[in-house]
Design a protein around this motif. Structure first.
Motif, PDB file in Angstrom:
ATOM      1  N   ARG A 292       0.833  -1.211   0.000  1.00  0.00           N
ATOM      2  CA  ARG A 292       0.000   0.000   0.000  1.00  0.00           C
ATOM      3  C   ARG A 292       0.865   1.257   0.000  1.00  0.00           C
ATOM      4  O   ARG A 292       0.486   2.288  -0.580  1.00  0.00           O
ATOM      5  N   GLY A 295       1.541   2.282  -3.367  1.00  0.00           N
ATOM      6  CA  GLY A 295       0.380   2.690  -4.146  1.00  0.00           C
ATOM      7  C   GLY A 295      -0.474   1.544  -4.644  1.00  0.00           C
ATOM      8  O   GLY A 295      -1.413   1.770  -5.429  1.00  0.00           O
ATOM      9  N   ASN A 297      -3.344  -1.119  -4.330  1.00  0.00           N
ATOM     10  CA  ASN A 297      -4.565  -1.342  -3.576  1.00  0.00           C
ATOM     11  C   ASN A 297      -4.724  -2.829  -3.306  1.00  0.00           C
ATOM     12  O   ASN A 297      -4.534  -3.659  -4.198  1.00  0.00           O
TER      13      ASN A 297
END
Length: 387
Positions: A292, A295, A297
């Motif tokens: 995370r 970046g 998800n």
């Protein structure tokens, strides 16, 4: 006084219990009446061909049961006749590598069954040390346990088969838990109850495939009791489902540091890996943190399944996890050992594998509460019921 048990054929650690049983039988029969004095320790030792310490341990046992009492300068006298309530209980030795992580639930299952049956548990831990394991095993046998439930440190020795060979000379029945002979002969008669770890990891990859993932990685361990089987199940699933082999996707270490987990998360991002199967809830949770930060998800960009389900539901992103039936493994092993203690050597040998359960949570993107139920398979006939 008559000796009903030939001591020369009795294992060293059991002699004091056999002598106590002989004296207890004489009290029940009236050969040693209430108020009567037992022969001296020297007389008992000479008659039965045992040492003084063996005699003293036997008498200590009868004192603990309230059947005899020592009188200073006078001897040892019978004070009560054994009743059903005072008859000795069986003792089962349990030797595990650790009493924390993974094994507490196994121990809980063992204790639940044995306590219900009136059997006392003598628990020992080898602390993942093969030499300490051998020492603890000797202590359990010398203490006179009636049977053994064992988790040997096969993953820490050079020759696991040789490590197991010496168990065949144990003077009491035993059952392995979460361990079995590597590459056993077709006529192997070693009793065991194990989780199907290979099948559990295979099911995890199948679930990824069903969700549409093709680029899948494995963040694994080495030198743990389950690591090789988990890795083997993953590799077989990759082959069977025709998934691509991706550089850096499969990494196994003895311990994963934070920096190493961060680097693996970067590998996932750089190589388009969309699903990772992790051996261990904590490593899986930390991997998610690093993913995370990059970046990614979770589960949109990276789906994660953990193997173990100890703390999988506690993270910010609850982990889908392969959940070994730890309590059931312990309970079934205890039940099978009780059967051997009650029925003797003629009891059929059981070699049982229990299928783990895949528990679906947020980290893989699926929405169902659970998937798959525990199933049992036995290589030597159907497994008995688990209480």
């Amino acid at each position: 006084m008559t000796a009903t048990n030939p001591m020369e054929s009795v294992p060293r650690g059991m002699k004091f219990r056999v002598l106590a049983a002989d004296l207890r039988g004489q009290i029940i029969e009236g050969t040693l009446p209430i108020g009567g004095r037992l022969p001296t320790e020297q007389e008992l030792a000479q008659f039965h061909g045992v040492g003084i310490n063996t005699v003293r341990r036997a008498i200590d046992l009868l004192v603990e049961e309230g059947l005899v009492r020592r009188r200073q300068g006078s001897g040892t006298f019978v004070t009560a006749i054994p009743s059903e309530a005072t008859l000795p209980r069986r003792f089962v030795g349990v030797l595990v590598p650790s009493t924390s992580y993974f094994y507490p639930r196994v121990i809980e299952g063992i204790e639940r069954v044995l306590t219900t049956a009136g059997v006392r548990v003598v628990l020992s831990s080898s602390e993942y040390d093969p030499e300490l394991e051998a020492e603890q095993l000797r202590h359990l046998v010398d203490d006179g346990v009636d049977g053994l439930l064992l988790v040997p440190n096969l993953h820490l020795v050079d020759d696991p088969a040789k490590h197991l060979d010496h168990l065949q000379n144990l003077p009491v029945p035993y059952i392995l838990i979460e361990r079995q002979y590597p590459n056993p002969a077709p006529d192997d008669t070693t009793p065991y109850v194990c989780t199907d770890h290979l099948g559990g990891s295979y099911a995890a990859v199948r679930h990824f495939v069903n969700l549409g993932h093709q680029r899948t990685g494995h963040l694994g361990r080495i030198r743990t009791g389950t690591a090789d089987l988990v890795a083997e199940g993953f590799a077989r699933a990759i082959q069977d489902f025709g998934l691509p082999t991706i550089a850096g996707a499969v990494e196994r270490l003895e311990e994963w540091s934070g920096d190493e987990l961060a680097a693996y998360a970067r590998t996932c991002k750089d190589n388009g890996i969309t699903a990772v199967f992790c051996l261990g809830d904590r490593d899986a949770s930390t991997l998610i943190v690093h993913a995370r930060r990059l970046g990614l998800n979770v589960p949109g960009d990276l789906a994660v399944i953990a193997y173990d389900d100890e703390v999988a539901d506690l993270g910010e992103v609850p982990l889908t996890a392969v959940s070994p039936p730890k309590s059931e493994v312990g309970a079934l092993a205890a039940e099978l050992l009780l059967r051997r203690l009650e029925q003797g050597p003629a009891t059929p040998i059981h070699q049982v594998k229990l299928q783990p359960r895949l528990v679906i949570r947020a980290s893989c993107g699926a929405t169902s509460a659970t998937s798959a139920t525990s199933a049992t398979s036995a290589t030597h006939g159907p497994a008995p019921s688990v209480p």
